[in-house]
Motif scaffolding. Structure first.
Motif, PDB file in Angstrom:
ATOM      1  N   MET A 150       0.842  -1.201   0.000  1.00  0.00           N
ATOM      2  CA  MET A 150       0.000   0.000   0.000  1.00  0.00           C
ATOM      3  C   MET A 150       0.882   1.257   0.000  1.00  0.00           C
ATOM      4  O   MET A 150       1.873   1.289   0.721  1.00  0.00           O
ATOM      5  N   LYS A 151       0.509   2.256  -0.809  1.00  0.00           N
ATOM      6  CA  LYS A 151       1.342   3.456  -0.865  1.00  0.00           C
ATOM      7  C   LYS A 151       1.292   4.197   0.474  1.00  0.00           C
ATOM      8  O   LYS A 151       0.370   4.012   1.264  1.00  0.00           O
ATOM      9  N   ASN A 152       2.300   5.002   0.693  1.00  0.00           N
ATOM     10  CA  ASN A 152       2.283   5.781   1.925  1.00  0.00           C
ATOM     11  C   ASN A 152       1.082   6.703   1.908  1.00  0.00           C
ATOM     12  O   ASN A 152       0.824   7.381   0.929  1.00  0.00           O
ATOM     13  N   GLN A 153       0.380   6.715   3.002  1.00  0.00           N
ATOM     14  CA  GLN A 153      -0.883   7.436   3.019  1.00  0.00           C
ATOM     15  C   GLN A 153      -0.824   8.633   3.952  1.00  0.00           C
ATOM     16  O   GLN A 153       0.012   8.696   4.854  1.00  0.00           O
ATOM     17  N   THR A 154      -1.735   9.554   3.710  1.00  0.00           N
ATOM     18  CA  THR A 154      -1.928  10.666   4.641  1.00  0.00           C
ATOM     19  C   THR A 154      -3.249  10.437   5.351  1.00  0.00           C
ATOM     20  O   THR A 154      -4.295  10.280   4.715  1.00  0.00           O
ATOM     21  N   ILE A 155      -3.159  10.384   6.672  1.00  0.00           N
ATOM     22  CA  ILE A 155      -4.321  10.047   7.502  1.00  0.00           C
ATOM     23  C   ILE A 155      -4.634  11.240   8.396  1.00  0.00           C
ATOM     24  O   ILE A 155      -3.741  11.748   9.086  1.00  0.00           O
ATOM     25  N   ILE A 156      -5.884  11.651   8.404  1.00  0.00           N
ATOM     26  CA  ILE A 156      -6.304  12.699   9.360  1.00  0.00           C
ATOM     27  C   ILE A 156      -7.096  12.036  10.475  1.00  0.00           C
ATOM     28  O   ILE A 156      -7.990  11.215  10.211  1.00  0.00           O
ATOM     29  N   ILE A 157      -6.772  12.376  11.701  1.00  0.00           N
ATOM     30  CA  ILE A 157      -7.531  11.850  12.844  1.00  0.00           C
ATOM     31  C   ILE A 157      -8.130  13.040  13.593  1.00  0.00           C
ATOM     32  O   ILE A 157      -7.401  13.780  14.273  1.00  0.00           O
ATOM     33  N   THR A 158      -9.436  13.245  13.441  1.00  0.00           N
ATOM     34  CA  THR A 158     -10.055  14.296  14.268  1.00  0.00           C
ATOM     35  C   THR A 158     -10.254  13.697  15.663  1.00  0.00           C
ATOM     36  O   THR A 158     -10.485  12.492  15.806  1.00  0.00           O
ATOM     37  N   GLY A 159     -10.138  14.529  16.675  1.00  0.00           N
ATOM     38  CA  GLY A 159     -10.247  14.004  18.046  1.00  0.00           C
ATOM     39  C   GLY A 159      -9.031  13.177  18.430  1.00  0.00           C
ATOM     40  O   GLY A 159      -9.094  12.336  19.326  1.00  0.00           O
ATOM     41  N   GLY A 160      -7.919  13.436  17.766  1.00  0.00           N
ATOM     42  CA  GLY A 160      -6.705  12.627  17.986  1.00  0.00           C
ATOM     43  C   GLY A 160      -6.028  12.855  19.326  1.00  0.00           C
ATOM     44  O   GLY A 160      -5.118  12.111  19.689  1.00  0.00           O
ATOM     45  N   ALA A 161      -6.464  13.894  20.065  1.00  0.00           N
ATOM     46  CA  ALA A 161      -5.896  14.087  21.412  1.00  0.00           C
ATOM     47  C   ALA A 161      -6.733  13.357  22.457  1.00  0.00           C
ATOM     48  O   ALA A 161      -6.420  13.394  23.651  1.00  0.00           O
ATOM     49  N   GLY A 162      -7.806  12.710  22.011  1.00  0.00           N
ATOM     50  CA  GLY A 162      -8.676  11.983  22.940  1.00  0.00           C
ATOM     51  C   GLY A 162      -8.239  10.521  23.053  1.00  0.00           C
ATOM     52  O   GLY A 162      -7.195  10.108  22.550  1.00  0.00           O
ATOM     53  N   PHE A 163      -9.076   9.748  23.704  1.00  0.00           N
ATOM     54  CA  PHE A 163      -8.766   8.350  24.037  1.00  0.00           C
ATOM     55  C   PHE A 163      -8.548   7.504  22.776  1.00  0.00           C
ATOM     56  O   PHE A 163      -7.439   7.027  22.502  1.00  0.00           O
ATOM     57  N   ILE A 164      -9.589   7.308  21.995  1.00  0.00           N
ATOM     58  CA  ILE A 164      -9.486   6.384  20.857  1.00  0.00           C
ATOM     59  C   ILE A 164      -8.587   6.976  19.767  1.00  0.00           C
ATOM     60  O   ILE A 164      -7.737   6.290  19.193  1.00  0.00           O
ATOM     61  N   GLY A 165      -8.756   8.280  19.518  1.00  0.00           N
ATOM     62  CA  GLY A 165      -7.965   8.932  18.465  1.00  0.00           C
ATOM     63  C   GLY A 165      -6.470   8.857  18.725  1.00  0.00           C
ATOM     64  O   GLY A 165      -5.680   8.618  17.802  1.00  0.00           O
ATOM     65  N   SER A 166      -6.044   9.038  19.970  1.00  0.00           N
ATOM     66  CA  SER A 166      -4.599   9.006  20.250  1.00  0.00           C
ATOM     67  C   SER A 166      -4.064   7.577  20.114  1.00  0.00           C
ATOM     68  O   SER A 166      -2.950   7.359  19.645  1.00  0.00           O
ATOM     69  N   ASN A 167      -4.872   6.585  20.485  1.00  0.00           N
ATOM     70  CA  ASN A 167      -4.440   5.196  20.283  1.00  0.00           C
ATOM     71  C   ASN A 167      -4.263   4.887  18.802  1.00  0.00           C
ATOM     72  O   ASN A 167      -3.320   4.200  18.405  1.00  0.00           O
ATOM     73  N   LEU A 168      -5.170   5.426  17.989  1.00  0.00           N
ATOM     74  CA  LEU A 168      -5.064   5.225  16.540  1.00  0.00           C
ATOM     75  C   LEU A 168      -3.780   5.876  16.004  1.00  0.00           C
ATOM     76  O   LEU A 168      -3.054   5.292  15.198  1.00  0.00           O
ATOM     77  N   ALA A 169      -3.531   7.105  16.498  1.00  0.00           N
ATOM     78  CA  ALA A 169      -2.346   7.835  16.030  1.00  0.00           C
ATOM     79  C   ALA A 169      -1.075   7.032  16.336  1.00  0.00           C
ATOM     80  O   ALA A 169      -0.192   6.890  15.485  1.00  0.00           O
TER      81      ALA A 169
END
Ligand SMILES: NC(=O)c1ccc[n+]([C@@H]2O[C@H](COP(=O)([O-])OP(=O)(O)OC[C@H]3O[C@@H](n4cnc5c(N)ncnc54)[C@H](O)[C@@H]3O)[C@@H](O)[C@H]2O)c1
Length: 325
Positions: free
Chosen positions: A1-20
């Motif tokens: 898979m090509k290198n991707q650009t991912i946006i995570i809204t709420g990334g400072a929260g619980f689930i979002g930061s784990n995803l990051a």
């Protein structure tokens, strides 16, 4: 898979930061952008902060951070200038006790529609957080498309996200819009949710601090408690989906609050349980995710029973307790 650009809204929260952190650790070449408003000094009448993001969830994160509010058009306009592949939309008023209906609908439903339009314009995938709150207190197991009868404005706002999605997918099922109805998520990086954190964390910390916990009479209410690592698996599988859809994300099993107590006791030793009256007029008494859709379409297979998730989480609970002693 090509290198991707991912946006995570709420990334400072619980689930979002784990995803990051999942992406940072497993896809080091991806460009990860967090969009979050973080917390300010404001609180709801309950005393809970009006947003729960916390910089400490992101210590060690090496991607990009955009500080902004999804309700502010000039903030989200910044996202239009980015060429991204996937948006994980986790930002929301996640506190189910908030009563300000206008604010909850604006933040959870309307802002979602704005972000969805940006994704559609860019042909980017939209993977968003819906909730088991969409089912209210209808009978379990909870199946997508039935018993959708939310009891609070939070659940209603999430159901409206799903209904808007269904309308779009009805005309064009291939569009990459995935709604994930998370059940009761627990695990690492939820500490800063304070009183809105999972009962696994709250009971664990109470047990360590007081050698006694309080539970609503008589602890036999059942929920589908799902460990954060299973939630992250579901999020990652969603990015590989070839069509749109709305899916439940849980463990697939309803477990009681007394089960949490027993699992905690096996790690922390014995402690007292005091049963108290439940002050809430609304309280989900039995949830259980029907996982047939997500298993068939995305190959999701939860790995953690409640006891496994708690065993994996215990070192973090102990560390948080030591920190706030
Ligand atoms: N944790 C659960 O058990 C659970 C269950 C069902 C659904 N969900 C949903 O999953 C998502 C993530 O939940 P969570 O537990 O990580 O919650 P969280 O509150 O920890 O994270 C939400 C993040 O969104 C940010 N945010 C809030 N309002 C914002 C705004 N106007 N603009 C920009 N950022 C904003 C907050 O600062 C926070 O960082 C939410 O949509 C929530 O409703 C969570």
């Amino acid at each position: 898979m090509k290198n991707q650009t991912i946006i995570i809204t709420g990334g400072a929260g619980f689930i979002g930061s784990n995803l990051a952190f999942y992406f940072q650790e497993n896809y080091p070449d991806y460009h990860i952008i967090i969009f979050d408003k973080f917390r300010d000094n404001l609180t709801f009448p309950s005393g809970n902060p009006t947003s729960l993001g916390h910089f400490k969830n992101l210590i060690g994160f090496r991607g990009e951070i955009i500080t902004g509010d999804i309700n502010n058009p000039s903030d989200i306009a910044k996202l239009k200038t980015i060429d991204f592949d996937v948006m994980y939309h986790m930002a929301a008023i996640s506190d189910t006790t908030v009563m300000d209906q206008k604010l909850v609908m604006q933040t959870n439903h309307l802002a979602f529609l704005d972000l969805l339009n940006i994704c559609l314009e860019k042909n980017a995938k939209m993977i968003y957080a819906s909730s088991a709150g969409t089912y209210g207190n209808t009978s379990a197991p909870n199946k997508i498309g039935s018993g959708e009868n939310p009891e609070n404005i939070y659940g209603f706002s999430k159901l409206m996200m799903d209904i808007s999605t269904r309308k779009i997918l009805c005309k064009n099922p291939q569009l990459p819009i995935i709604g994930l109805r998370f059940f009761n998520v627990y695990g690492e990086r939820e500490f800063y949710k304070g009183k809105t954190a999972s009962m696994v964390l709250q009971l664990g910390l109470q047990a360590l601090k007081e050698k006694k916990v309080k539970l609503f009479e008589f602890g036999e209410q059942k929920r589908d408690f799902v460990y954060i690592k299973d939630v992250i698996d579901a999020c990652i599988l969603s990015s590989k989906a070839t069509k749109g859809g709305i899916y439940n994300v849980g463990s697939g099993h309803a477990r009681s609050f007394n089960d949490i107590i027993n699992a905690l006791k096996s790690h922390l030793g014995d402690f007292e349980v005091e049963y108290i009256k439940n002050p809430y007029t609304f309280f989900q008494t039995h949830t259980e995710a029907d996982l047939s859709g997500i298993k068939a379409d995305l190959g999701y297979k939860p790995r953690f029973e409640l006891e496994d998730g708690i065993a994996s989480y215990i070192p973090e609970i102990k560390a948080r307790f030591e920190e706030c002693k």
